[in-house]
Design an enzyme around this catalytic site. Structure first.
Site, mmCIF file in Angstrom:
data_model
loop_
_atom_site.group_PDB
_atom_site.id
_atom_site.type_symbol
_atom_site.label_atom_id
_atom_site.label_comp_id
_atom_site.label_asym_id
_atom_site.label_seq_id
_atom_site.Cartn_x
_atom_site.Cartn_y
_atom_site.Cartn_z
ATOM 1 N N ARG A 1 64.728 21.433 17.698
ATOM 2 C CA ARG A 1 63.578 22.145 17.109
ATOM 3 C C ARG A 1 62.911 22.906 18.242
ATOM 4 O O ARG A 1 62.404 22.288 19.187
ATOM 5 C CB ARG A 1 62.615 21.154 16.458
ATOM 6 C CG ARG A 1 61.277 21.776 16.122
ATOM 7 C CD ARG A 1 60.428 20.897 15.254
ATOM 8 N NE ARG A 1 60.954 20.840 13.902
ATOM 9 C CZ ARG A 1 60.277 20.367 12.853
ATOM 10 N NH1 ARG A 1 59.057 19.904 13.012
ATOM 11 N NH2 ARG A 1 60.813 20.369 11.663
ATOM 12 N N HIS B 1 64.393 27.547 9.026
ATOM 13 C CA HIS B 1 64.415 26.085 8.877
ATOM 14 C C HIS B 1 65.526 25.726 7.872
ATOM 15 O O HIS B 1 65.249 25.291 6.755
ATOM 16 C CB HIS B 1 63.045 25.611 8.391
ATOM 17 C CG HIS B 1 62.786 24.141 8.563
ATOM 18 N ND1 HIS B 1 63.700 23.275 9.140
ATOM 19 C CD2 HIS B 1 61.702 23.366 8.213
ATOM 20 C CE1 HIS B 1 63.183 22.044 9.137
ATOM 21 N NE2 HIS B 1 61.989 22.075 8.597
ATOM 22 N N GLN C 1 65.839 22.242 6.018
ATOM 23 C CA GLN C 1 64.838 22.081 4.964
ATOM 24 C C GLN C 1 65.333 22.689 3.655
ATOM 25 O O GLN C 1 65.309 22.048 2.605
ATOM 26 C CB GLN C 1 63.523 22.766 5.401
ATOM 27 C CG GLN C 1 62.423 22.669 4.375
ATOM 28 C CD GLN C 1 61.956 21.238 4.180
ATOM 29 O OE1 GLN C 1 61.610 20.573 5.148
ATOM 30 N NE2 GLN C 1 61.944 20.766 2.954
ATOM 31 N N ASP D 1 54.034 26.420 1.512
ATOM 32 C CA ASP D 1 54.054 25.843 2.863
ATOM 33 C C ASP D 1 52.686 26.131 3.484
ATOM 34 O O ASP D 1 51.889 26.896 2.920
ATOM 35 C CB ASP D 1 55.198 26.496 3.663
ATOM 36 C CG ASP D 1 55.412 25.888 5.050
ATOM 37 O OD1 ASP D 1 54.826 24.821 5.345
ATOM 38 O OD2 ASP D 1 56.163 26.488 5.857
ATOM 39 N N CYS E 1 57.570 21.824 1.778
ATOM 40 C CA CYS E 1 58.388 21.184 2.825
ATOM 41 C C CYS E 1 57.638 20.042 3.505
ATOM 42 O O CYS E 1 58.277 19.169 4.104
ATOM 43 C CB CYS E 1 58.840 22.213 3.842
ATOM 44 S SG CYS E 1 57.484 23.144 4.577
ATOM 45 N N ARG F 1 65.936 15.161 2.758
ATOM 46 C CA ARG F 1 66.233 15.659 4.108
ATOM 47 C C ARG F 1 67.256 14.743 4.770
ATOM 48 O O ARG F 1 68.215 15.196 5.394
ATOM 49 C CB ARG F 1 64.954 15.686 4.974
ATOM 50 C CG ARG F 1 63.913 16.719 4.585
ATOM 51 C CD ARG F 1 64.361 18.121 4.927
ATOM 52 N NE ARG F 1 64.681 18.285 6.333
ATOM 53 C CZ ARG F 1 63.789 18.493 7.324
ATOM 54 N NH1 ARG F 1 62.515 18.601 7.043
ATOM 55 N NH2 ARG F 1 64.182 18.630 8.590
#
Ligand code: CP
Ligand code: NVA
Length: 305
Positions: free
Chosen positions: A103, A130, A133, A222, A262, A290
């Protein structure tokens, strides 16, 4: 040739379907308590330059369930591009580990890790995208709807990293995808253009969440300020207020619409408690998935299915 997962489009449609099927199998096994030690003896290096709860815990737990081991490396351990070049970090972990998940802020860093590592690299979020996700999101949509036909997704809020991965997904799975955002907060125009040019999906930008939402299967949102944009948060809050997902917006969407996020959520900003805790919300299925989906991605990249 080693494979990476840096963008959704690194997989073909058939590969996406294969990973989703594998995810379902691993989820079922886990629920039934059947072990699947497909990565026994393997190690995952997890490099984090930004905070994380879900990504860290889902990868670490998932790797353990697969019989492997995960190492957590914080910015204090790895000064990406500062203490050491990204290329050297990639070469180094290729000698110790079997797979890398990172990340990072700068998308170029994940591209460089992929380029210089001799082992598979997974993107655990960058400023640009991402993909883990959104793979988990589409798995969750499939679980709840039972199919992916005639899918309408409305992403309400900032044209950010998560939104970009939805556009990449629309290059592989046909859907109607609308992003409803304030002017000046549209997704990257190249991503929108390349998705339109792929011609598979109908994608558009709207400045009115209410008209966009009608008939949606998924209302997605988000945070309004992503990690790294903290100092813009107060200003953004004023601008994004009309884009809050609340009961009125879910009513405009219809009863068929699922609410997705998310996480982490800023309750009272981009979503109200009533919606995130309401009957249309599937955010914790989404978060759980996930783990199952990332396990499938690791197993797939390592050819261990
Ligand atoms: N959704 C997500 O990636 O959460 P974390 O930032 O907690 O990992
Ligand atoms: N857009 C958010 C997603 C967090 C999972 C961020 O980058 O902070």
């Amino acid at each position: 040739m080693k494979r990476d997962f840096l963008h959704i489009t690194d997989f073909t449609r058939d590969e996406i379907d294969e990973v989703l099927e594998l995810s379902a199998r691993l989820k079922k096994d886990t629920r039934e308590g059947t072990s699947h030690l497909l990565l026994q003896g393997k190690t995952l290096a997890m490099i984090f330059q930004k905070p994380s709860a879900r990504t860290r815990v889902s990868f670490e737990t998932g790797m353990y369930q697969l019989g492997g081991h995960a190492l957590f490396l914080s910015p204090a351990d790895i000064g990406m591009g500062k203490r050491e070049t990204t290329a050297d970090i990639a070469r180094l972990f290729s000698r110790y580990n079997d797979i890398i998940m990172a990340r990072v802020f700068d998308h170029q860093h994940i591209l460089d890790l992929g380029k210089y590592a001799a082992i598979p690299v997974i993107n655990g979020l960058t400023d640009f995208n991402h993909p883990c996700q959104v793979m988990s999101d589409i798995f969750t949509v499939l679980e709840h709807r039972g199919h992916l036909n005639d899918l309408k997704v409305v992403f309400v809020g900032d044209g950010n990293n998560v939104a970009h991965s939805w556009f990449k997904l629309a290059q592989r799975i046909p859907m109607e995808l609308i992003i409803a955002c304030p002017e000046g907060f549209e997704p990257d125009e190249n991503v929108v253009k390349e998705t339109q040019e792929t011609g598979l999906s109908s994608v558009s930008v709207s400045y009115d969440s209410y008209s966009a939402a009608a008939g949606a299967d998924v209302i997605y949102t988000d945070v309004w300020a992503s990690m790294g944009q903290e100092e813009e948060a107060a200003e953004r809050k004023k601008i994004f207020e009309p884009f809050q997902v609340n009961t009125e917006l879910m009513t405009a969407a219809g009863d068929q619409a699922y609410f997705m996020h998310c996480l982490p959520a800023h309750r009272g900003d981009e979503v109200t408690d009533e919606v995130i805790d309401g009957s249309q919300s599937i955010v914790f299925d989404e978060a759980e998935n996930r783990m199952h989906v990332q396990k499938a991605i690791m197993v797939y990249l390592m050819g261990a299915a």
